[in-house]
Enzyme design. Structure first.
Site, PDB file in Angstrom:
ATOM      1  N   GLY A 247       0.852  -1.189   0.000  1.00 50.46           N
ATOM      2  CA  GLY A 247       0.000   0.000   0.000  1.00 50.46           C
ATOM      3  C   GLY A 247       0.885   1.235   0.000  1.00 50.46           C
ATOM      4  N   ARG A 248       0.444   2.263   0.736  1.00 55.85           N
ATOM      5  CA  ARG A 248       1.210   3.517   0.760  1.00 55.85           C
ATOM      6  C   ARG A 248       2.617   3.307   1.315  1.00 55.85           C
ATOM      7  NH1 ARG A 248      -4.220   5.546   2.250  1.00 55.85           N
ATOM      8  NH2 ARG A 248      -3.812   4.333   4.125  1.00 55.85           N
ATOM      9  N   ILE A 249       2.715   2.733   2.535  1.00 54.95           N
ATOM     10  CA  ILE A 249       4.034   2.608   3.167  1.00 54.95           C
ATOM     11  C   ILE A 249       4.869   1.533   2.460  1.00 54.95           C
ATOM     12  CG2 ILE A 249       5.257   2.111   5.330  1.00 54.95           C
ATOM     13  CD1 ILE A 249       2.738   3.266   6.788  1.00 54.95           C
TER      14      ILE A 249
ATOM     15  N   THR B  98       6.971  -2.743  11.041  1.00 59.07           N
ATOM     16  CA  THR B  98       6.516  -1.417  11.478  1.00 59.07           C
ATOM     17  C   THR B  98       5.004  -1.309  11.270  1.00 59.07           C
ATOM     18  OG1 THR B  98       6.929  -0.435   9.298  1.00 59.07           O
ATOM     19  CG2 THR B  98       8.714  -0.263  10.898  1.00 59.07           C
ATOM     20  N   SER B  99       4.306  -2.462  11.147  1.00 58.43           N
ATOM     21  CA  SER B  99       2.847  -2.392  10.915  1.00 58.43           C
ATOM     22  C   SER B  99       2.119  -2.410  12.264  1.00 58.43           C
ATOM     23  CB  SER B  99       2.398  -3.513   9.975  1.00 58.43           C
ATOM     24  OG  SER B  99       2.608  -4.792  10.533  1.00 58.43           O
ATOM     25  N   ARG B 100       1.713  -3.581  12.707  1.00 56.14           N
ATOM     26  CA  ARG B 100       1.142  -3.744  14.042  1.00 56.14           C
ATOM     27  C   ARG B 100       1.711  -5.031  14.634  1.00 56.14           C
ATOM     28  NH1 ARG B 100       0.137   0.894  14.039  1.00 56.14           N
ATOM     29  NH2 ARG B 100      -1.889   1.932  14.064  1.00 56.14           N
TER      30      ARG B 100
ATOM     31  N   GLU C 232       1.588  -4.348  23.373  1.00 57.70           N
ATOM     32  CA  GLU C 232       2.290  -3.118  23.755  1.00 57.70           C
ATOM     33  C   GLU C 232       1.742  -2.522  25.037  1.00 57.70           C
ATOM     34  OE1 GLU C 232       2.841  -0.093  20.699  1.00 57.70           O
ATOM     35  OE2 GLU C 232       3.206  -1.694  19.274  1.00 57.70           O
TER      36      GLU C 232
ATOM     37  N   HIS D 104       7.727   1.923  19.106  1.00 55.76           N
ATOM     38  CA  HIS D 104       6.632   2.384  18.245  1.00 55.76           C
ATOM     39  C   HIS D 104       6.828   3.854  17.830  1.00 55.76           C
ATOM     40  CE1 HIS D 104       2.187   1.470  17.160  1.00 55.76           C
ATOM     41  NE2 HIS D 104       2.759   2.227  16.246  1.00 55.76           N
ATOM     42  N   ILE D 105       7.913   4.085  17.078  1.00 56.71           N
ATOM     43  CA  ILE D 105       8.266   5.456  16.693  1.00 56.71           C
ATOM     44  C   ILE D 105       8.141   5.678  15.186  1.00 56.71           C
ATOM     45  CG2 ILE D 105       9.740   5.970  18.680  1.00 56.71           C
ATOM     46  CD1 ILE D 105      12.181   5.196  16.909  1.00 56.71           C
ATOM     47  N   GLY D 106       7.368   4.800  14.521  1.00 52.09           N
ATOM     48  CA  GLY D 106       7.246   4.865  13.055  1.00 52.09           C
ATOM     49  C   GLY D 106       6.955   6.261  12.530  1.00 52.09           C
TER      50      GLY D 106
HETATM   51  P1  NAP Z   1      -2.427   1.033   3.202  1.00 42.75           P
HETATM   52  O1  NAP Z   1      -2.038   2.047   2.188  1.00 42.75           O
HETATM   53  O2  NAP Z   1      -3.873   0.710   3.398  1.00 42.75           O
HETATM   54  O3  NAP Z   1      -1.615  -0.317   2.866  1.00 42.75           O
HETATM   55  C1  NAP Z   1      -1.922  -1.578   3.377  1.00 42.75           C
HETATM   56  C2  NAP Z   1      -1.761  -2.571   2.243  1.00 42.75           C
HETATM   57  O4  NAP Z   1      -1.894  -3.899   2.760  1.00 42.75           O
HETATM   58  C3  NAP Z   1      -2.849  -2.395   1.163  1.00 42.75           C
HETATM   59  O5  NAP Z   1      -2.261  -2.474  -0.111  1.00 42.75           O
HETATM   60  C4  NAP Z   1      -3.766  -3.585   1.439  1.00 42.75           C
HETATM   61  O6  NAP Z   1      -4.459  -4.010   0.282  1.00 42.75           O
HETATM   62  C5  NAP Z   1      -2.756  -4.623   1.890  1.00 42.75           C
HETATM   63  N1  NAP Z   1      -3.368  -5.729   2.602  1.00 42.75           N
HETATM   64  C6  NAP Z   1      -4.461  -5.734   3.400  1.00 42.75           C
HETATM   65  N2  NAP Z   1      -4.678  -6.966   3.878  1.00 42.75           N
HETATM   66  C7  NAP Z   1      -3.698  -7.760   3.379  1.00 42.75           C
HETATM   67  C8  NAP Z   1      -3.390  -9.140   3.514  1.00 42.75           C
HETATM   68  N3  NAP Z   1      -4.147  -9.949   4.250  1.00 42.75           N
HETATM   69  N4  NAP Z   1      -2.326  -9.614   2.851  1.00 42.75           N
HETATM   70  C9  NAP Z   1      -1.561  -8.809   2.079  1.00 42.75           C
HETATM   71  N5  NAP Z   1      -1.804  -7.488   1.907  1.00 42.75           N
HETATM   72  C10 NAP Z   1      -2.854  -6.974   2.561  1.00 42.75           C
HETATM   73  O7  NAP Z   1      -1.876   1.441   4.637  1.00 42.75           O
HETATM   74  P2  NAP Z   1      -0.508   2.195   4.991  1.00 42.75           P
HETATM   75  O8  NAP Z   1      -0.767   3.646   5.122  1.00 42.75           O
HETATM   76  O9  NAP Z   1       0.567   1.707   4.089  1.00 42.75           O
HETATM   77  O10 NAP Z   1      -0.291   1.636   6.482  1.00 42.75           O
HETATM   78  C11 NAP Z   1      -0.133   0.244   6.713  1.00 42.75           C
HETATM   79  C12 NAP Z   1      -0.191  -0.050   8.194  1.00 42.75           C
HETATM   80  O11 NAP Z   1       1.001   0.407   8.810  1.00 42.75           O
HETATM   81  C13 NAP Z   1      -1.308   0.691   8.955  1.00 42.75           C
HETATM   82  O12 NAP Z   1      -2.522  -0.018   8.901  1.00 42.75           O
HETATM   83  C14 NAP Z   1      -0.773   0.796  10.357  1.00 42.75           C
HETATM   84  O13 NAP Z   1      -1.248  -0.265  11.155  1.00 42.75           O
HETATM   85  C15 NAP Z   1       0.744   0.651  10.180  1.00 42.75           C
HETATM   86  N6  NAP Z   1       1.465   1.882  10.554  1.00 42.75           N
HETATM   87  C16 NAP Z   1       2.338   1.847  11.598  1.00 42.75           C
HETATM   88  C17 NAP Z   1       3.049   2.978  11.936  1.00 42.75           C
HETATM   89  C18 NAP Z   1       4.034   2.947  13.071  1.00 42.75           C
HETATM   90  O14 NAP Z   1       4.145   3.916  13.797  1.00 42.75           O
HETATM   91  N7  NAP Z   1       4.781   1.887  13.228  1.00 42.75           N
HETATM   92  C19 NAP Z   1       2.858   4.183  11.236  1.00 42.75           C
HETATM   93  C20 NAP Z   1       1.969   4.187  10.179  1.00 42.75           C
HETATM   94  C21 NAP Z   1       1.267   3.032   9.845  1.00 42.75           C
HETATM   95  P3  NAP Z   1      -5.987  -3.465   0.053  1.00 42.75           P
HETATM   96  O15 NAP Z   1      -5.916  -1.979   0.068  1.00 42.75           O
HETATM   97  O16 NAP Z   1      -6.339  -4.059  -1.269  1.00 42.75           O
HETATM   98  O17 NAP Z   1      -6.794  -4.026   1.193  1.00 42.75           O
END
Ligand code: NAP
Length: 335
Positions: free
Chosen positions: A159-161, A241-243, A272, A290-292
């Protein structure tokens, strides 16, 4: 003089000032005065009589909290992930839920790469070694790590990250990037980024670095556990860095102890702020709190974005970062 009442907002923890200042222009704002996570009862007390709730990923916003004030016009999360909110219950009560996507993408991708590099080149171990006075001079076998340039990185969730990590890997380090997505290949993204789709198991088998960027939900919980560690290379390094709950953390500790994989670099944890027993004793685990998204610039943007979501909702406009489908008919802005 007409005294127009401002909408009331409860904020569960102090966030950067620009966000609070913006909120205060339009709303009466009550902020948790303590520098700690509130209890459920404290949140229930806080949202009483309020029009909006601005909450954090550390707040578990469940049915009890939502039902305690079904008149909320919005639940605005100060995070992109919103697994801490029972979105289906909020939707049942016709309450919009919002998040803060995009503004933390590069910041989190930067941290992901920092973790990858620190783990591969054993930076924390090396720093501890120096501070302990153990350095007696250059050695041909001292602190040998893993090459990064030209290696294969497996991105789970493009996705975005995930895409921002792919750009860094391809453009900065000439890495081969493979990715897994639950919906299958994304041909246009592949072309734009120079990445290739792989089945989940194939990615685990081929990658030198595996990095997780999926949201936490029923499908992704414990997506990486004992079976998956068994498929990875013994030289592989896992970055998360996801969850935290995307990895079975006990299984990770076992895999690191038994040398099933070479290392792990973690920003997030299953329970956590606690960690699985033994994790913090392992030299091959790099652990950060958790400093992402933790840069001044990004946290400020997140605060402003969360405030904008609240302000739109209390003004009966569709908030810009709505994550659930609330029919406007049912919502009726709860006037
Ligand atoms: P995003 O743009 O929604 O990207 C998530 C990607 O994962 C999407 O392409 C999604 O596909 C895909 N996905 C969903 N379920 C899946 C599965 N079962 N198997 C494989 N791929 C799957 O979100 P993002 O902005 O990149 O952020 C991702 C996650 O990072 C967040 O949800 C958050 O929990 C975590 N995060 C953590 C921090 C931190 O401080 N460590 C900071 C920011 C974000 P679809 O869109 O087709 O469902």
């Amino acid at each position: 003089m007409i005294n127009i009442k401002k909408p009331k907002v409860f904020v569960t923890r102090e966030i950067p000032k620009p966000g609070l200042d913006l909120l205060r222009k339009f709303c009466d704002v009550e902020v948790n005065p303590h520098d700690r996570v509130l209890t459920k009862q404290e949140i229930i007390k806080g949202v009483k009589g309020k029009d909006a709730l601005l909450c954090l990923l550390t707040d578990n916003i469940d049915e009890e909290i939502i039902a305690s004030n079904p008149n909320l016009k919005v639940i605005a999360n100060y995070a992109v992930g919103y697994n801490n909110i029972d979105v289906s219950v909020a939707t049942k009560y016709s309450i919009p839920v919002t998040n803060t996507p995009g503004v933390l993408t590069d910041t989190t991708a930067d941290l992901t790469f920092s973790l990858l590099m620190c783990a591969a080149r054993r930076l924390v171990e090396s720093d501890n070694f120096m501070r302990a006075g153990k350095y007696k001079g250059w050695g041909p076998m001292l602190m040998l790590g893993h090459e990064i340039t030209g290696k294969t990185i497996g991105i789970i969730g493009l996705g975005r990250i995930g895409s921002a990590v792919a750009k860094r890997a391809v453009n900065g380090f000439n890495m081969k990037v493979i990715y897994y997505e639950h919906d299958g290949p994304k041909p246009e993204v592949e072309k734009a980024l120079g990445v290739k789709y792989a089945d989940f198991d194939e990615l685990l088998k081929q990658a030198d670095f595996i990095t997780l960027h999926v949201p936490l939900n029923d499908q992704t919980k414990h997506m990486v556990s004992t079976k998956e560690f068994g498929l990875m290379k013994s030289t592989a390094i896992l970055i998360n860095t996801s969850r935290g709950q995307v990895i079975n953390e006990k299984a990770l500790v076992e895999a690191l102890k038994k040398g099933k994989i070479a290392g792990a670099a973690l920003d997030v944890y299953e329970e956590e702020p606690a960690m699985a027993p033994g994790l913090n004793e392992l030299d091959n685990a790099l652990i950060v709190p958790h400093i992402g998204s933790a840069t001044i610039e990004t946290r400020t943007k997140m605060a402003t974005m969360a405030a904008e979501n609240v302000i739109a909702a209390v003004q009966c406009k569709v908030p810009p970062n709505l994550v659930n489908r609330v029919s406007l008919e049912q919502w009726k802005c709860k006037i």
